[in-house]
Motif scaffolding. Structure first.
Motif, PDB file in Angstrom:
ATOM      1  N   LYS A   1       0.814  -1.208   0.000  1.00  0.00           N
ATOM      2  CA  LYS A   1       0.000   0.000   0.000  1.00  0.00           C
ATOM      3  C   LYS A   1       0.852   1.264   0.000  1.00  0.00           C
ATOM      4  CE  LYS A   1      -4.435  -0.994   0.042  1.00  0.00           C
ATOM      5  NZ  LYS A   1      -5.380  -0.388  -0.917  1.00  0.00           N
ATOM      6  N   CYS A   2       2.165   1.075  -0.174  1.00  0.00           N
ATOM      7  CA  CYS A   2       3.109   2.200  -0.213  1.00  0.00           C
ATOM      8  C   CYS A   2       3.109   2.997   1.091  1.00  0.00           C
ATOM      9  CB  CYS A   2       2.806   3.125  -1.393  1.00  0.00           C
ATOM     10  SG  CYS A   2       2.890   2.308  -3.005  1.00  0.00           S
ATOM     11  N   VAL A   3       2.915   2.297   2.199  1.00  0.00           N
ATOM     12  CA  VAL A   3       2.953   2.941   3.513  1.00  0.00           C
ATOM     13  C   VAL A   3       4.336   2.736   4.116  1.00  0.00           C
ATOM     14  CG1 VAL A   3       2.008   2.956   5.844  1.00  0.00           C
ATOM     15  CG2 VAL A   3       0.489   2.615   3.884  1.00  0.00           C
ATOM     16  N   SER A   4       5.011   3.804   4.473  1.00  0.00           N
ATOM     17  CA  SER A   4       6.324   3.719   5.087  1.00  0.00           C
ATOM     18  C   SER A   4       6.190   3.312   6.554  1.00  0.00           C
ATOM     19  CB  SER A   4       7.038   5.066   4.990  1.00  0.00           C
ATOM     20  OG  SER A   4       8.194   5.092   5.805  1.00  0.00           O
ATOM     21  N   LEU A   5       7.149   2.531   7.019  1.00  0.00           N
ATOM     22  CA  LEU A   5       7.112   2.126   8.427  1.00  0.00           C
ATOM     23  C   LEU A   5       7.226   3.337   9.351  1.00  0.00           C
ATOM     24  CD1 LEU A   5       9.244  -1.150   8.578  1.00  0.00           C
ATOM     25  CD2 LEU A   5       6.799  -0.852   8.253  1.00  0.00           C
ATOM     26  N   ASP A   6       7.890   4.372   8.894  1.00  0.00           N
ATOM     27  CA  ASP A   6       8.011   5.580   9.717  1.00  0.00           C
ATOM     28  C   ASP A   6       6.655   6.227   9.976  1.00  0.00           C
ATOM     29  OD1 ASP A   6      10.746   5.255   9.814  1.00  0.00           O
ATOM     30  OD2 ASP A   6      11.107   6.513   8.057  1.00  0.00           O
ATOM     31  N   GLU A   7       5.665   5.937   9.112  1.00  0.00           N
ATOM     32  CA  GLU A   7       4.347   6.543   9.255  1.00  0.00           C
ATOM     33  C   GLU A   7       3.459   5.789  10.232  1.00  0.00           C
ATOM     34  OE1 GLU A   7       2.417   7.430   5.449  1.00  0.00           O
ATOM     35  OE2 GLU A   7       4.341   7.025   4.470  1.00  0.00           O
ATOM     36  N   LEU A   8       3.877   4.608  10.651  1.00  0.00           N
ATOM     37  CA  LEU A   8       3.015   3.800  11.506  1.00  0.00           C
ATOM     38  C   LEU A   8       2.872   4.436  12.879  1.00  0.00           C
ATOM     39  CD1 LEU A   8       4.183   0.157  10.687  1.00  0.00           C
ATOM     40  CD2 LEU A   8       2.391   1.518   9.620  1.00  0.00           C
TER      41      LEU A   8
ATOM     42  N   GLU B   1       2.394   4.911  16.979  1.00  0.00           N
ATOM     43  CA  GLU B   1       3.023   4.307  18.157  1.00  0.00           C
ATOM     44  C   GLU B   1       2.255   4.725  19.412  1.00  0.00           C
ATOM     45  OE1 GLU B   1       7.495   4.151  18.075  1.00  0.00           O
ATOM     46  OE2 GLU B   1       7.219   5.715  16.577  1.00  0.00           O
ATOM     47  N   ASP B   2       0.947   4.743  19.307  1.00  0.00           N
ATOM     48  CA  ASP B   2       0.129   5.243  20.406  1.00  0.00           C
ATOM     49  C   ASP B   2      -0.089   4.214  21.508  1.00  0.00           C
ATOM     50  OD1 ASP B   2      -0.165   7.644  19.026  1.00  0.00           O
ATOM     51  OD2 ASP B   2      -1.909   6.901  17.934  1.00  0.00           O
ATOM     52  N   THR B   3       0.079   2.939  21.199  1.00  0.00           N
ATOM     53  CA  THR B   3      -0.161   1.897  22.196  1.00  0.00           C
ATOM     54  C   THR B   3       1.070   1.004  22.290  1.00  0.00           C
ATOM     55  OG1 THR B   3      -1.050   0.268  20.647  1.00  0.00           O
ATOM     56  CG2 THR B   3      -2.608   1.879  21.550  1.00  0.00           C
ATOM     57  N   PHE B   4       1.097   0.179  23.342  1.00  0.00           N
ATOM     58  CA  PHE B   4       2.192  -0.779  23.491  1.00  0.00           C
ATOM     59  C   PHE B   4       2.260  -1.703  22.276  1.00  0.00           C
ATOM     60  CE2 PHE B   4       1.222   0.046  28.073  1.00  0.00           C
ATOM     61  CZ  PHE B   4       2.444   0.631  28.394  1.00  0.00           C
ATOM     62  N   GLU B   5       1.111  -2.155  21.828  1.00  0.00           N
ATOM     63  CA  GLU B   5       1.083  -3.084  20.705  1.00  0.00           C
ATOM     64  C   GLU B   5       1.671  -2.464  19.458  1.00  0.00           C
ATOM     65  OE1 GLU B   5      -3.015  -3.875  20.603  1.00  0.00           O
ATOM     66  OE2 GLU B   5      -2.981  -5.388  22.174  1.00  0.00           O
ATOM     67  N   GLU B   6       1.263  -1.240  19.164  1.00  0.00           N
ATOM     68  CA  GLU B   6       1.764  -0.569  17.969  1.00  0.00           C
ATOM     69  C   GLU B   6       3.273  -0.371  18.049  1.00  0.00           C
ATOM     70  OE1 GLU B   6      -2.340   1.913  17.018  1.00  0.00           O
ATOM     71  OE2 GLU B   6      -0.654   2.915  18.005  1.00  0.00           O
ATOM     72  N   ARG B   7       3.753   0.024  19.205  1.00  0.00           N
ATOM     73  CA  ARG B   7       5.198   0.225  19.352  1.00  0.00           C
ATOM     74  C   ARG B   7       5.949  -1.099  19.212  1.00  0.00           C
ATOM     75  NH1 ARG B   7       3.399   4.065  23.191  1.00  0.00           N
ATOM     76  NH2 ARG B   7       3.640   2.661  24.981  1.00  0.00           N
ATOM     77  N   ASP B   8       5.388  -2.162  19.786  1.00  0.00           N
ATOM     78  CA  ASP B   8       6.072  -3.447  19.750  1.00  0.00           C
ATOM     79  C   ASP B   8       6.154  -4.011  18.338  1.00  0.00           C
ATOM     80  OD1 ASP B   8       6.489  -3.407  22.449  1.00  0.00           O
ATOM     81  OD2 ASP B   8       4.778  -4.690  22.956  1.00  0.00           O
ATOM     82  N   VAL B   9       5.024  -3.992  17.626  1.00  0.00           N
ATOM     83  CA  VAL B   9       5.036  -4.576  16.292  1.00  0.00           C
ATOM     84  C   VAL B   9       5.868  -3.724  15.338  1.00  0.00           C
ATOM     85  CG1 VAL B   9       2.977  -3.482  15.306  1.00  0.00           C
ATOM     86  CG2 VAL B   9       3.588  -5.799  14.637  1.00  0.00           C
ATOM     87  N   LYS B  10       5.853  -2.413  15.533  1.00  0.00           N
ATOM     88  CA  LYS B  10       6.688  -1.537  14.699  1.00  0.00           C
ATOM     89  C   LYS B  10       8.165  -1.813  14.956  1.00  0.00           C
ATOM     90  CE  LYS B  10       7.365   3.344  13.481  1.00  0.00           C
ATOM     91  NZ  LYS B  10       6.848   4.730  13.673  1.00  0.00           N
ATOM     92  N   ALA B  11       8.518  -2.012  16.213  1.00  0.00           N
ATOM     93  CA  ALA B  11       9.916  -2.324  16.553  1.00  0.00           C
ATOM     94  C   ALA B  11      10.349  -3.621  15.891  1.00  0.00           C
ATOM     95  CB  ALA B  11      10.077  -2.416  18.067  1.00  0.00           C
ATOM     96  N   ALA B  12       9.475  -4.621  15.886  1.00  0.00           N
ATOM     97  CA  ALA B  12       9.817  -5.900  15.267  1.00  0.00           C
ATOM     98  C   ALA B  12      10.006  -5.740  13.759  1.00  0.00           C
ATOM     99  CB  ALA B  12       8.726  -6.928  15.555  1.00  0.00           C
ATOM    100  N   MET B  13       9.133  -4.971  13.140  1.00  0.00           N
ATOM    101  CA  MET B  13       9.249  -4.740  11.697  1.00  0.00           C
ATOM    102  C   MET B  13      10.543  -4.001  11.351  1.00  0.00           C
ATOM    103  SD  MET B  13       5.378  -3.586  10.697  1.00  0.00           S
ATOM    104  CE  MET B  13       3.984  -4.698  10.821  1.00  0.00           C
ATOM    105  N   LEU B  14      10.847  -2.974  12.130  1.00  0.00           N
ATOM    106  CA  LEU B  14      12.056  -2.194  11.855  1.00  0.00           C
ATOM    107  C   LEU B  14      13.307  -3.036  12.031  1.00  0.00           C
ATOM    108  CD1 LEU B  14      11.087   1.201  13.544  1.00  0.00           C
ATOM    109  CD2 LEU B  14      11.371   0.769  11.091  1.00  0.00           C
ATOM    110  N   ARG B  15      13.299  -3.907  13.039  1.00  0.00           N
ATOM    111  CA  ARG B  15      14.472  -4.755  13.238  1.00  0.00           C
ATOM    112  C   ARG B  15      14.604  -5.775  12.109  1.00  0.00           C
ATOM    113  NH1 ARG B  15      16.386  -7.003  19.053  1.00  0.00           N
ATOM    114  NH2 ARG B  15      16.187  -4.753  19.406  1.00  0.00           N
ATOM    115  N   TYR B  16      13.480  -6.276  11.627  1.00  0.00           N
ATOM    116  CA  TYR B  16      13.517  -7.212  10.491  1.00  0.00           C
ATOM    117  C   TYR B  16      14.090  -6.517   9.255  1.00  0.00           C
ATOM    118  CZ  TYR B  16      11.728 -10.124   6.670  1.00  0.00           C
ATOM    119  OH  TYR B  16      11.620 -10.880   5.534  1.00  0.00           O
ATOM    120  N   GLU B  17      13.654  -5.285   9.011  1.00  0.00           N
ATOM    121  CA  GLU B  17      14.177  -4.538   7.872  1.00  0.00           C
ATOM    122  C   GLU B  17      15.673  -4.259   8.040  1.00  0.00           C
ATOM    123  OE1 GLU B  17      12.306  -3.467   4.943  1.00  0.00           O
ATOM    124  OE2 GLU B  17      11.244  -5.147   5.865  1.00  0.00           O
TER     125      GLU B  17
END
Length: 822
Positions: free
Chosen positions: A193-200, A202-218
């Motif tokens: 969908k052309c959404v950058s990970l930087d745009e995700l 981080e308002d909740t613990f879940e959002e921060r956690d899954v974003k951290a996992a994605m960024l580390r994978y990248e």
């Protein structure tokens, strides 16, 4: 086994309801329509000598010159012949250089077939045909990247991706909360969908956690100089955006672009196509909006419906003659799909020659109404055996199609018991090895052998103890001092919390009691005492499994166990099935094997079989119950909202991309997030729209299933599904005149789910219930399930934390989803 009764109408349909039959049209082809005086007659005569006789619509598409062309290709209408023939026409008649033609499709198999058929076209040499770029999307753009300095290795194995994501989740302490496959699926959806990970957000613990996992994978891919299939498209998009001269050269080179299976195109793929044809707009897309069944991969049938808005000068041609199936099968497909609203109107016909061939054949689709799924499997297996014994069909001529992975369990087992050769595609892992089922099975195994160290790992996780650390501790201590029940060693584990010691004793007592129970009661007791609470409350796999699917899978396990009197008998049976599953996997590699095909409907698209059985054509299976509750879900892959929690669930779609991962052709996992309802009356309208959209996709699945059959079609609708009455699927009832609007109000009973308050008190909930967010204290200890609402007095208090009443660790302010009525 009850006598197999077949009817030519669905059970419950009026006797006078007409049997759908496709209209026929004269079999006029190029032989009659392209006269010898035509300037291109030589080309069509040469095609005819190769047995390629195109009808009028096909000829119109082949002759199309410049400008955008939308070709609506109904099921079995010869779209591949059109694409191949147009390629030859451009080269031999219009004198287009082969290197100026780009043809993209979705699978390597389809691309290879295109190349092979182009090479056999009259007037083309293999070398000339080889200059045509006939590739998959990924192969084409990977070639461009390699030519422009991208040297990353292609990470093509999903297994390696899953292993790495699992490791990352473990390093972040998130292995108990997120499923690797689904985090990867979410990441893929954002990229397409052309959404950058930087745009995700981080308002909740879940959002921060899954974003951290994605960024580390990248970051891991970048460090190891690798890219996956999604990256191929993302990097190509970035390259074409930044390198205008490269984009201009591609636009100048590819004068004519053709896209096969356009209904399966996702957003980024469509963007790339538009970029390449921006100069001359010579884009031909071929697809069928009625066969858009991969929305979980980002496909959108609206790309076909709105193509004329993107390209106002579009010429539209409809290929509406089905050459695959008899008139009764085509007619049923028409009668099923006509009830969809969001579609290009078309009615498939059969040709005059085909009509005459079938006219003397009285076979019409047959309908079966077994009592349940196990009886369904017995009856169909028996009928297939009769078909083969009488030499009416070979095993390889027969396909059994099912909606979800779990709904194939009974059929799989019956085929094994009947000792008939078969291969299963698209259902993911062996049912009893699935992540949700295996822990329950392991507790049954511990009842027979409490020293089964492999099974002990599941028991450890169910005690809110890290699986690997806890299992390693037990193994280490048991070597020093063996115990009949090694789980007891956990009593001395230094990291154990006080409340967990009692849980260990209770678990051992449970395991001891299971052996004397009937297996179905043992499973129910496991679920009742801890398992559903553990899965739902402790957030294990909460980003993977929608509550409805959780219940569906465990109910199917109970259905499998109810035939056995002892746990030992059941475990022996499961081990036999596992051995057969391994044997079947080997058979899968033998392309010439005389074996039945057991396959998800998603996986069957593009294939055809002389004889097809569609199982599970009942309400709650097809349409799947998740579609009936779609108003509670919001699709992901769109731009994320800046606030609000992304509570992801996996909706049962294929089954399972069944479990094979989002990129597999099986399709099965559907990822969604809990929808926050809009205010006012708009909420109901939006909810109804979601249900309608979900039902339309389910109806497209039914249509695809029907149109796989060439000569014989059998549709089975179990009267009971997991202990509940199930009506005949509305899709087939409506084909015979039933009031679809009335049937849509009769939904399957809501799936059972369990919610838990702090302290463990259980409350009933339903997977279809409306949910709302409440302010809550959340325990920060990963091993503690406690949470509690913030009272009005606490809400006014500025205290940032408080002690957990269960484990004593800090609790912090957050949010929790609860049923709206709670």
């Amino acid at each position: 086994m009850k006598e197999l009764i077949m009817k030519d109408r669905p059970f419950g349909a009026r006797a006078e309801a007409p049997i759908p039959r496709a209209p026929w049209t004269k079999g006029i082809t190029s032989v009659e329509t392209v006269g010898s005086e035509a300037t291109d007659a030589i080309y069509f005569r040469s095609l005819e000598r190769q047995g390629i006789r195109l009808n009028e619509s096909q000829i119109e598409a082949v002759r199309h010159g410049d400008g955008p062309l939308l070709t609506i290709a109904g099921a079995g209408s010869g779209k591949t012949s059109v694409l191949v023939s147009r390629t030859g026409y451009l080269i031999t008649v219009r004198k287009v250089a082969p290197r100026n033609i780009l043809l993209v499709t979705f699978t390597s198999k389809a691309a290879a077939e295109m190349k092979s058929r182009i090479a056999r076209l009259p007037g083309l040499t293999p070398r000339t045909a080889g200059e045509v770029q006939a590739r998959t999307f990924h192969a084409f753009f990977l070639m461009i990247l390699k030519h422009h300095g991208y040297t990353q290795r292609l990470l093509s194995e999903s297994r390696i991706q899953q292993i790495m994501m699992k490791r990352i989740l473990r390093e972040l302490g998130l292995q108990a909360s997120f499923e690797p496959e689904t985090v990867l699926a979410l990441l893929s959806s954002y990229k397409m969908k052309c959404v950058s990970l930087d745009e995700l957000p981080e308002d909740t613990f879940e959002e921060r956690d899954v974003k951290a996992a994605m960024l580390r994978y990248e970051a891991w891919k970048k460090e190891t100089h690798q890219m996956d299939f999604d990256d191929v498209l993302v990097f190509a998009h970035e390259l074409l955006q930044s390198n205008k001269s490269l984009l201009l050269s591609l636009q100048r080179r590819f004068h004519y672009v053709m896209a096969d299976e356009f209904q399966d195109t996702n957003h980024l793929q469509y963007v790339l196509l538009r970029m390449i044809v921006a100069g001359n707009r010579n884009l031909m897309v071929v697809g069928d909006d009625d066969q858009t069944i991969y929305t979980f991969n980002g496909a959108q049938h609206t790309f076909i419906l709105n193509f004329h808005l993107e390209y106002p000068e579009t010429k539209t041609i409809t290929l509406d003659i089905n050459y695959r199936s008899n008139a009764n099968i085509v007619g049923l497909g028409n009668a099923v799909i006509v009830h969809n609203v969001e579609r290009k109107a078309k009615t498939l016909k059969v040709s005059g020659e085909q009509h005459q061939a079938w006219d003397g054949d009285e076979f019409t689709p047959q309908y079966i109404r077994p009592g349940g799924t196990d009886e369904e499997a017995e009856q169909i297996a028996g009928h297939i055996q009769q078909q083969v014994t009488s030499e009416h069909w070979n095993y390889r001529d027969i396909a059994i199609l099912h909606r979800t992975a779990s709904s194939s369990r009974a059929m799989f087992e019956q085929l094994v018991l009947s000792e008939m050769p078969f291969v299963q595609y698209g259902a993911g892992s062996f049912f009893y090895d699935q992540w949700l089922v295996k822990p329950v099975m392991d507790h049954l195994r511990l009842a027979l052998n409490p020293r089964d160290m492999q099974a002990i790992e599941s028991a450890v996780a169910g005690l809110y103890i890290p699986r690997e650390n806890g299992a390693a501790y037990i193994l280490r201590e048991d070597k020093k001092k063996p115990k009949k029940y090694p789980l007891i060693h956990l009593q001395d584990w230094p990291d154990l919390k006080s409340y967990q010691k009692d849980s260990i004793k209770e678990r051992i007592r449970l395991i001891k009691s299971l052996k004397a129970m009937k297996p179905i009661y043992a499973i129910q007791e496991i679920r009742r005492q801890f398992y559903e609470k553990y899965v739902e409350v402790h957030d294990v796999h909460k980003w993977t499994q929608h509550k409805e699917t959780l219940t569906e899978t465990l109910d199917e396990l109970e259905a499998a166990a109810k035939r056995f009197d002892t746990v030992e008998e059941f475990i022996t049976f499961v081990d036999t099935m596992a051995a057969k599953h391994a044997e079947m996997t080997e058979l899968m590699h033998d392309k010439n094997a005389d074996a039945i095909t057991l396959m998800t409907i998603h996986r069957s698209k593009g294939l055809e079989f002389p004889c097809v059985y569609v199982i599970g054509a009942s309400e709650g299976i097809l349409p799947h119950s998740s579609a009936l509750q779609a108003d509670q879900m919001e699709e992901i892959g769109q731009e994320p909202k800046k606030s609000g929690s992304l509570r992801m669930r996996k909706r049962s779609s294929e089954g399972e991309r069944g479990a094979a991962g989002v990129k597999s052709t099986s399709g099965s996992s559907r990822v969604a997030v809990e929808a926050k309802p809009a205010a006012g009356a708009g909420r109901e309208d939006a909810g109804a729209a979601k249900v309608n959209a979900a039902l339309e996709e389910e109806r497209r699945l039914a249509y695809v299933a029907v149109t796989r059959a060439q000569e014989e079609l059998y549709i089975s609708s179990p009267a009971h599904y997991r202990g509940k009455k199930a009506d005949v699927s509305r899709f087939f009832a409506a084909a015979f005149g039933a009031d679809d609007a009335q049937r849509q109000r009769r939904t399957a009973p809501p799936a059972r789910a369990i919610a838990v308050r702090a302290g463990g008190a259980r409350i009933a909930a339903t997977s279809g219930a409306a949910m709302r967010r409440v302010h809550a204290w959340l325990c920060m200890d990963a091993g503690c399930p406690a949470w509690m609402r913030i009272s009005p007095s606490e809400a006014a208090d500025s205290a940032a934390s408080k002690a957990c009443p269960l484990c004593g660790k800090p609790m912090e302010r957050g949010e929790r989803s609860v049923p709206a009525r709670d």
